[in-house]
Design an enzyme around this catalytic site. Structure first.
Site, PDB file in Angstrom:
ATOM      1  N   CYS A  49       0.836  -1.203   0.000  1.00  0.00           N
ATOM      2  CA  CYS A  49       0.000   0.000   0.000  1.00  0.00           C
ATOM      3  C   CYS A  49       0.878   1.263   0.000  1.00  0.00           C
ATOM      4  O   CYS A  49       2.099   1.179   0.112  1.00  0.00           O
ATOM      5  CB  CYS A  49      -0.917   0.009   1.226  1.00  0.00           C
ATOM      6  SG  CYS A  49      -0.020   0.132   2.785  1.00  0.00           S
ATOM      7  N   CYS A 105       3.086   1.594   2.976  1.00  0.00           N
ATOM      8  CA  CYS A 105       4.231   0.671   2.911  1.00  0.00           C
ATOM      9  C   CYS A 105       5.348   1.285   2.060  1.00  0.00           C
ATOM     10  O   CYS A 105       6.518   1.198   2.418  1.00  0.00           O
ATOM     11  CB  CYS A 105       3.807  -0.673   2.326  1.00  0.00           C
ATOM     12  SG  CYS A 105       2.552  -1.528   3.288  1.00  0.00           S
TER      13      CYS A 105
END
Length: 77
Positions: A11, A14
């Site tokens: 994501c 991340c």
């Protein structure tokens, strides 16, 4: 050499954590290996329930938030 592991499925948070970790390591001038751990089973093996998470040398330092490079430096020093 430090092994920096970014635990997360990919994501935006991340990605931000990966960039922050890279920035912190380069600012410290340390040798490091950056590893992305995206498999849910592998993440669970760390005992992490919330991503993104940061592990250094196999030890989880932060989970469920995105620390700034300054904070990450403390875990790498």
């Amino acid at each position: 050499m430090k092994k920096i592991q970014i635990l997360g499925t990919g994501c935006k948070k991340c990605q931000t954590l990966l960039e922050n970790a890279k920035t912190a390591a380069e600012q410290l001038g340390i040798e490091y290996e950056l590893v992305k751990v995206a498999d849910i089973k592998d993440i669970a093996a760390f005992g992490v329930m919330m991503t993104p998470a940061l592990a250094v040398d196999g030890e989880v330092k932060v989970a469920g938030k995105v620390p700034k490079p300054e904070e990450i430096k403390k875990y790498l020093a």
